[in-house]
Structure formats: C-alpha cells, structure tokens
Design a protein around this motif. Structure first.
Motif, PDB file in Angstrom:
ATOM      1  N   ALA A  34     -42.235   5.850  41.675  1.00  0.00           N
ATOM      2  CA  ALA A  34     -42.877   6.449  42.847  1.00  0.00           C
ATOM      3  C   ALA A  34     -43.556   5.363  43.683  1.00  0.00           C
ATOM      4  CB  ALA A  34     -43.913   7.492  42.403  1.00  0.00           C
ATOM      5  N   PRO A  35     -43.119   5.050  44.898  1.00  0.00           N
ATOM      6  CA  PRO A  35     -41.976   5.678  45.547  1.00  0.00           C
ATOM      7  C   PRO A  35     -40.647   4.957  45.247  1.00  0.00           C
ATOM      8  CG  PRO A  35     -43.061   4.234  47.119  1.00  0.00           C
ATOM      9  CD  PRO A  35     -43.833   4.126  45.836  1.00  0.00           C
ATOM     10  N   GLY A  36     -40.679   3.771  44.659  1.00  0.00           N
ATOM     11  CA  GLY A  36     -39.454   3.026  44.405  1.00  0.00           C
ATOM     12  C   GLY A  36     -38.845   2.455  45.663  1.00  0.00           C
ATOM     13  N   ASN A  37     -37.623   1.929  45.532  1.00  0.00           N
ATOM     14  CA  ASN A  37     -36.889   1.364  46.673  1.00  0.00           C
ATOM     15  C   ASN A  37     -35.396   1.524  46.393  1.00  0.00           C
ATOM     16  OD1 ASN A  37     -36.061  -0.823  44.970  1.00  0.00           O
ATOM     17  ND2 ASN A  37     -37.977  -1.906  45.402  1.00  0.00           N
ATOM     18  N   ALA A  38     -34.565   0.905  47.212  1.00  0.00           N
ATOM     19  CA  ALA A  38     -33.118   1.104  47.034  1.00  0.00           C
ATOM     20  C   ALA A  38     -32.640   0.520  45.701  1.00  0.00           C
ATOM     21  CB  ALA A  38     -32.353   0.464  48.196  1.00  0.00           C
ATOM     22  N   GLY A  39     -33.358  -0.456  45.169  1.00  0.00           N
ATOM     23  CA  GLY A  39     -32.980  -1.056  43.894  1.00  0.00           C
ATOM     24  C   GLY A  39     -33.377  -0.184  42.714  1.00  0.00           C
ATOM     25  N   THR A  40     -34.600   0.347  42.740  1.00  0.00           N
ATOM     26  CA  THR A  40     -35.025   1.203  41.617  1.00  0.00           C
ATOM     27  C   THR A  40     -34.137   2.440  41.545  1.00  0.00           C
ATOM     28  OG1 THR A  40     -36.663   2.399  42.949  1.00  0.00           O
ATOM     29  CG2 THR A  40     -37.437   0.440  41.781  1.00  0.00           C
ATOM     30  N   ALA A  41     -33.586   2.864  42.695  1.00  0.00           N
ATOM     31  CA  ALA A  41     -32.730   4.054  42.708  1.00  0.00           C
ATOM     32  C   ALA A  41     -31.488   3.863  41.849  1.00  0.00           C
ATOM     33  CB  ALA A  41     -32.338   4.393  44.147  1.00  0.00           C
ATOM     34  N   GLN A  42     -31.110   2.600  41.564  1.00  0.00           N
ATOM     35  CA  GLN A  42     -29.932   2.348  40.720  1.00  0.00           C
ATOM     36  C   GLN A  42     -30.236   2.557  39.237  1.00  0.00           C
ATOM     37  OE1 GLN A  42     -29.115  -1.721  41.700  1.00  0.00           O
ATOM     38  NE2 GLN A  42     -28.550  -1.254  43.809  1.00  0.00           N
ATOM     39  N   VAL A  43     -31.506   2.463  38.845  1.00  0.00           N
ATOM     40  CA  VAL A  43     -31.849   2.541  37.426  1.00  0.00           C
ATOM     41  C   VAL A  43     -32.858   3.648  37.117  1.00  0.00           C
ATOM     42  CG1 VAL A  43     -31.351   0.128  36.864  1.00  0.00           C
ATOM     43  CG2 VAL A  43     -33.612   0.731  37.756  1.00  0.00           C
ATOM     44  N   ALA A  44     -33.386   4.286  38.154  1.00  0.00           N
ATOM     45  CA  ALA A  44     -34.447   5.283  37.956  1.00  0.00           C
ATOM     46  C   ALA A  44     -34.308   6.367  39.010  1.00  0.00           C
ATOM     47  CB  ALA A  44     -35.816   4.612  38.088  1.00  0.00           C
ATOM     48  N   GLY A  45     -35.036   7.439  38.818  1.00  0.00           N
ATOM     49  CA  GLY A  45     -35.095   8.457  39.858  1.00  0.00           C
ATOM     50  C   GLY A  45     -36.270   8.137  40.762  1.00  0.00           C
ATOM     51  N   ALA A 368     -37.132  -5.540  46.710  1.00  0.00           N
ATOM     52  CA  ALA A 368     -38.567  -5.409  46.991  1.00  0.00           C
ATOM     53  C   ALA A 368     -38.713  -4.487  48.198  1.00  0.00           C
ATOM     54  CB  ALA A 368     -39.181  -6.778  47.215  1.00  0.00           C
ATOM     55  N   GLY A 369     -38.561  -5.044  49.413  1.00  0.00           N
ATOM     56  CA  GLY A 369     -38.637  -4.203  50.612  1.00  0.00           C
ATOM     57  C   GLY A 369     -37.257  -3.772  51.049  1.00  0.00           C
ATOM     58  N   THR A 370     -36.719  -2.737  50.401  1.00  0.00           N
ATOM     59  CA  THR A 370     -35.419  -2.198  50.820  1.00  0.00           C
ATOM     60  C   THR A 370     -35.500  -0.675  50.822  1.00  0.00           C
ATOM     61  OG1 THR A 370     -34.481  -1.909  48.595  1.00  0.00           O
ATOM     62  CG2 THR A 370     -34.183  -4.080  49.649  1.00  0.00           C
ATOM     63  N   ARG A 371     -34.614  -0.061  51.596  1.00  0.00           N
ATOM     64  CA  ARG A 371     -34.442   1.388  51.466  1.00  0.00           C
ATOM     65  C   ARG A 371     -33.000   1.758  51.768  1.00  0.00           C
ATOM     66  NH1 ARG A 371     -38.571   2.245  55.575  1.00  0.00           N
ATOM     67  NH2 ARG A 371     -37.637   1.478  57.484  1.00  0.00           N
ATOM     68  N   LEU A 372     -32.615   2.930  51.272  1.00  0.00           N
ATOM     69  CA  LEU A 372     -31.265   3.434  51.503  1.00  0.00           C
ATOM     70  C   LEU A 372     -31.282   4.299  52.750  1.00  0.00           C
ATOM     71  CD1 LEU A 372     -30.032   4.521  47.954  1.00  0.00           C
ATOM     72  CD2 LEU A 372     -28.987   2.777  49.431  1.00  0.00           C
ATOM     73  N   THR A 373     -30.411   3.964  53.702  1.00  0.00           N
ATOM     74  CA  THR A 373     -30.278   4.799  54.899  1.00  0.00           C
ATOM     75  C   THR A 373     -28.803   5.142  55.030  1.00  0.00           C
ATOM     76  OG1 THR A 373     -32.082   3.542  55.880  1.00  0.00           O
ATOM     77  CG2 THR A 373     -30.819   4.952  57.361  1.00  0.00           C
ATOM     78  N   GLY A 374     -28.481   6.410  54.859  1.00  0.00           N
ATOM     79  CA  GLY A 374     -27.086   6.846  54.929  1.00  0.00           C
ATOM     80  C   GLY A 374     -26.192   6.049  53.987  1.00  0.00           C
ATOM     81  N   GLY A 375     -26.687   5.787  52.791  1.00  0.00           N
ATOM     82  CA  GLY A 375     -25.886   5.096  51.790  1.00  0.00           C
ATOM     83  C   GLY A 375     -25.857   3.581  51.943  1.00  0.00           C
ATOM     84  N   ARG A 376     -26.497   3.048  52.986  1.00  0.00           N
ATOM     85  CA  ARG A 376     -26.532   1.585  53.166  1.00  0.00           C
ATOM     86  C   ARG A 376     -27.897   1.039  52.780  1.00  0.00           C
ATOM     87  NH1 ARG A 376     -23.715  -2.075  57.508  1.00  0.00           N
ATOM     88  NH2 ARG A 376     -24.031  -3.416  55.705  1.00  0.00           N
ATOM     89  N   VAL A 377     -27.894  -0.158  52.197  1.00  0.00           N
ATOM     90  CA  VAL A 377     -29.165  -0.788  51.849  1.00  0.00           C
ATOM     91  C   VAL A 377     -29.685  -1.549  53.072  1.00  0.00           C
ATOM     92  CG1 VAL A 377     -30.342  -2.377  50.311  1.00  0.00           C
ATOM     93  CG2 VAL A 377     -28.444  -1.006  49.438  1.00  0.00           C
ATOM     94  N   MET A 378     -30.883  -1.198  53.513  1.00  0.00           N
ATOM     95  CA  MET A 378     -31.496  -1.806  54.691  1.00  0.00           C
ATOM     96  C   MET A 378     -32.791  -2.507  54.293  1.00  0.00           C
ATOM     97  SD  MET A 378     -29.324  -0.395  56.813  1.00  0.00           S
ATOM     98  CE  MET A 378     -29.823  -0.175  58.510  1.00  0.00           C
ATOM     99  N   THR A 379     -33.191  -3.488  55.099  1.00  0.00           N
ATOM    100  CA  THR A 379     -34.479  -4.126  54.842  1.00  0.00           C
ATOM    101  C   THR A 379     -35.596  -3.155  55.228  1.00  0.00           C
ATOM    102  OG1 THR A 379     -34.782  -5.105  57.035  1.00  0.00           O
ATOM    103  CG2 THR A 379     -33.472  -6.376  55.457  1.00  0.00           C
ATOM    104  N   ALA A 380     -36.712  -3.251  54.491  1.00  0.00           N
ATOM    105  CA  ALA A 380     -37.822  -2.332  54.758  1.00  0.00           C
ATOM    106  C   ALA A 380     -39.161  -2.983  54.426  1.00  0.00           C
ATOM    107  CB  ALA A 380     -37.645  -1.053  53.949  1.00  0.00           C
ATOM    108  N   GLY A 381     -39.211  -4.310  54.529  1.00  0.00           N
ATOM    109  CA  GLY A 381     -40.467  -4.969  54.194  1.00  0.00           C
ATOM    110  C   GLY A 381     -40.360  -6.456  54.448  1.00  0.00           C
ATOM    111  N   GLY A 382     -41.454  -7.173  54.185  1.00  0.00           N
ATOM    112  CA  GLY A 382     -41.488  -8.613  54.403  1.00  0.00           C
ATOM    113  C   GLY A 382     -40.702  -9.342  53.332  1.00  0.00           C
ATOM    114  N   ARG A 383     -41.084  -9.107  52.080  1.00  0.00           N
ATOM    115  CA  ARG A 383     -40.288  -9.655  50.985  1.00  0.00           C
ATOM    116  C   ARG A 383     -39.204  -8.629  50.691  1.00  0.00           C
ATOM    117  NH1 ARG A 383     -44.245 -11.547  46.346  1.00  0.00           N
ATOM    118  NH2 ARG A 383     -45.301  -9.606  46.840  1.00  0.00           N
ATOM    119  N   VAL A 384     -37.967  -9.005  50.840  1.00  0.00           N
ATOM    120  CA  VAL A 384     -36.867  -8.036  50.803  1.00  0.00           C
ATOM    121  C   VAL A 384     -36.221  -7.986  49.413  1.00  0.00           C
ATOM    122  CG1 VAL A 384     -34.626  -7.430  51.804  1.00  0.00           C
ATOM    123  CG2 VAL A 384     -36.471  -8.280  53.277  1.00  0.00           C
TER     124      VAL A 384
END
Ligand code: AMP
Ligand code: GLY
Length: 426
Positions: A34-45, A368-384
C-alpha cells in the motif's frame, strides 16, 4: 506459518525490494503493498491506500488481518502507525512512535547517544536564533546545521564557513523554512571521512546486523551536486573491517538499545545507523528507524534463505532464534532518476527495455517512482528505478547493473556512472 498474509506500507524502491524478497519466502506468503508501484504489482497485490493515510491503513488491516505489517517509510512510523496496528492485536515490523523518535527528532537521537556513550559529532541545540548565532561564531571548526524534525531530507546543511552556518540557522529559526520540523536546530561539528550505512534488525533485546552498504547521496559523479534521496548503493562495503564492525556493533547498536530499554522503549524493526568513518573511529551521523533506500535494494538480494522468520521474530520478540546468512556475492543498485531530479522533473514518461534488462543474468530491476497506465509502465517520481545486479565480486555486479541500465530507456533519464567505484578502489 503457512500462506501468511503480509502487508507492506510504502511505494518506493525499498518497498519493491521488500515485496520481492518476501514474496520468494518458502512459506508462500500473499503479499500486499500500500500503495505500491508498477514493480510491486508484479509480486504483490497493490492496495490503493497511501502510506500517509493511517486511518485507511488501519481500516484495511482491521478487515484483512495481515499476519505481519512491514512499514517502509519513516513518516508513518513517526506518526505512530505501528502503535495503532498493535492496538488492533496485529504484528508489526517497525518501531512505535517512541522508538521512531530516533529518526523523527535529531535532538532526541543526540540525547540518547550522549546518555549511552555512542560516538557522534559534538552538538548543541537551539530554539533561539541569537543564541545559535553566538554559538556558531564561537566554534573554531566547520559546522553542520540540522533541523530537529523530519524535513523530507532537506533539513541538513553541511557548511564550509561560519557565514553559511549562520544563514542555515536563519533559514530554520527565523524564516521557518522547515516549518515545525525546524523550530529547534542542532549545530554540530562537521566530521570528515567516508560514510557507510549499517542496518540492524532488532526485537528490542537482540541485535542482528545486516550486511553493510554504501549509499551515494549526491546527484553527480564523484559526489558532486545537490543531495538526493540516494542515487545508488552497493553491498558489502569493504571499507568496514572486522574490528570496526565489532566496534559499531557494541558502541553503536548495543549501547543505543540498552539506553532505549532503560527508558522503557521497546524498539522492534530496523535501526539504521548512518556512520562517518573518522580518524577517531566510526561516529554516528544519524539514525533512521527503517530500512534505507536504496541500501535495501543492494542488501536484500544478498540475503540467503527466508526473510519472513526474521521479520516475524522482531515483531514477536524472539530474534534470538534467528541467524542471518549472506551470499559472498556483491550487489550493486544503480538508481535511474528523472531528468532534473532532485529539482523539478517531469512524470508520465513511458519506460522501455524493462523486460530485456530483467532477463540479464543476476539482474533485478526494482521500481521506485513508476505506475501502470493502460498496461504501460510510466515514470511517476524523481527516483524511477533501482537497477540491481549480483555478481561474483563488486566489479562483476557493477558491470551487470550498468549493462542492464543501458537497455532501459525513458526520456531525460539520468544516473551516476560511478556507483561502487569507491569500493573497487580498495
Ligand atoms: P542526516 O540527515 O543527519 O543523515 O544528514 C544528511 C547528510 O549530511 C549525511 O549523510 C552526511 O553526508 C551529512 N552530515 C550530517 N551530519 C554531519 C556531520 N556532523 N559532519 C559531516 N557531515 C554530516
Ligand atoms: N539512503 C539513505 C536513507 O535511506 O535515508
């Protein structure tokens, strides 16, 4: 414990590394982040609750009853999230509000170190600017001025001259640049030497040191430019020899823990000591009440065997049953950051090459700073990203990590080219 349910609080590179390691545990845990990022989504909910929303987290935990909650960042620890979850009858890895003050108040940390005889920089505390200025003028050597409280990594000014120290005092005590966090300042002697991070697990009684690591805090190669949250790390840090290691264990960790115990504080979780290796031996620059970021990304891949028994033992107070083991391999984590970081930077840039990089031998790419947008991994922070690799030695780990960095692309990506270089010089 079979099929335990684990909640990790946070959404940075440290939390992805924790989620990755915990998810590989032989107890086959169900991991939530909680809240995680696009990477944690591969190994966690991923659970869409921010680390800064204690009510939301407590409500989720009350309903889902995790067997263990691991709290990543300092802010929720300092705000007492651990206490609130424990009050619900839940196991938590991470100190209560009382212990987290070691990071949340630099004045408190100094007070503990002074009572316990922990080696650290000479310091004085002030709430009134005139008194602080007068003290600054009387000091012969170079100084460091620190806001007492949490200031998002910006509260420390390392000064070359007395004028700079006076300006830093003015920023905090007169201009209130750090708000509440800077109503009190510490003026410290400036220590010289090389920095190293030593982290320990503790259940409040026993201490198990983790493998050593070295962070790279400045944005530019050769330690130039502004401070950041950390541009890379490697483990082990060969600068610490056996003798220093024993000194750190006894003079820093054992003394600090005894002093906390004497004050009735039961500290369960990670205690992180940022050390300066001075000519007079190791001295504590700061304590953190949590895993380091990006040190964790370089340390956890070297952990042999399951991590959950150790984390659970800290929460339950029986760490004496646990012994940690580390692979002799080295690990290097290179942070890829957004262009402009630590200043202004753009987000929502598509990242490519992640799969190709992750397929390389020994490599794991922590987000680190990533998120999934429409199935694509996008940057979402300073340290990515924390592009991490293991290798037979530091050189191999470094070559592999940089080989992986080369495969990954996003617009205006920046990274240091010298992560681990100091270790290689030894
Ligand atoms: P802190 O937030 O206390 O870790 O400080 C951030 C950084 O400031 C440290 O990692 C050091 O690089 C530097 N620093 C802090 N205290 C001192 C000190 N007494 N002498 C020299 N450098 C320091
Ligand atoms: N790497 C520095 C920190 O976690 O505070």
């Amino acid at each position: 414990m079979a099929d335990p349910k684990i909640l990790i609080v946070g959404g940075g590179g440290r939390e992805h590394a924790l989620a990755w390691k915990i998810a590989r545990d032989s107890s086959r845990p169900a991991v939530f982040c909680a809240p995680g990022n696009a990477g944690t989504a591969q190994v966690a909910g991923n659970v869409p609750i921010q680390a800064s929303d204690p009510d939301g987290l407590v409500a989720w935990a009350r309903e889902n009853r995790p067997d263990l909650t691991v709290i990543g960042p300092e802010a929720p620890l300092c705000a007492g999230l651990s206490d609130r979850l424990e009050a619900e009858g839940l196991r938590v890895f991470g100190p209560g509000r009382d212990g987290a003050r070691l990071e949340g108040s630099k004045a408190f940390a100094k007070e503990i170190m002074a009572s316990a005889g922990v080696p650290s920089a000479r310091a004085a505390r002030f709430t009134r600017a005139e008194e602080a200025m007068a003290y600054v003028r009387r000091q012969p050597g170079r100084l460091v001025v620190k806001a007492d409280g949490l200031a998002a990594g910006k509260g420390v000014t390392v000064c070359d001259t007395a004028a700079e120290a006076a300006a830093a005092v003015e920023e905090a005590l007169i201009r209130r640049a750090f708000g509440e966090a800077g109503l009190e300042v510490l003026v410290e002697e400036r220590l010289e030497g090389e920095e190293v991070s030593v982290l320990a697990l503790t259940d409040g009684k026993q201490i198990e040191l983790l493998a050593s690591a070295q962070d790279h805090k400045r944005v530019g190669d050769g330690d130039t430019g502004p401070n950041t949250g950390g541009m890379g790390a490697y483990s082990p840090a060969p600068i610490l020899d056996e003798k220093q290691w024993r000194t750190v264990r006894s003079e820093v960790f054992e003394r600090t823990l005894s002093e906390l115990t004497r004050r009735g504080i039961v500290y369960r979780g990670v205690l992180y000591a940022g050390l300066m290796l001075t000519a007079d031996g190791p001295k504590v620059l700061e304590f953190n009440c949590r895993f380091g970021d990006p040190e964790t990304q370089a340390i956890l891949p070297r952990w042999e065997g399951d991590i959950l028994p150790a984390l659970l033992a800290c929460a339950e107070g029986n760490l004496e049953r646990v012994r940690l083991a580390w692979t002799p391999e080295a690990c290097v984590c290179v942070v890829m950051a957004a262009g402009g970081y630590p200043g202004r930077y753009d987000a929502d840039l598509p990242i490519s090459g992640l799969e190709e990089a992750s397929a390389l031998e020994g490599v794991v790419v922590f987000h680190a700073g990533t998120r999934l947008t429409g199935g694509r991994v996008m940057t979402a922070g300073g340290r990515v990203l924390g592009v991490t690799a293991r290798g037979a030695n530091l050189r191999e780990a470094r070559d592999r990590a940089y080989g992986a960095v080369e495969r990954i692309r996003f617009d205006r990506a920046q990274f240091r080219r010298d992560i681990g270089a100091r270790g290689l010089q030894r």
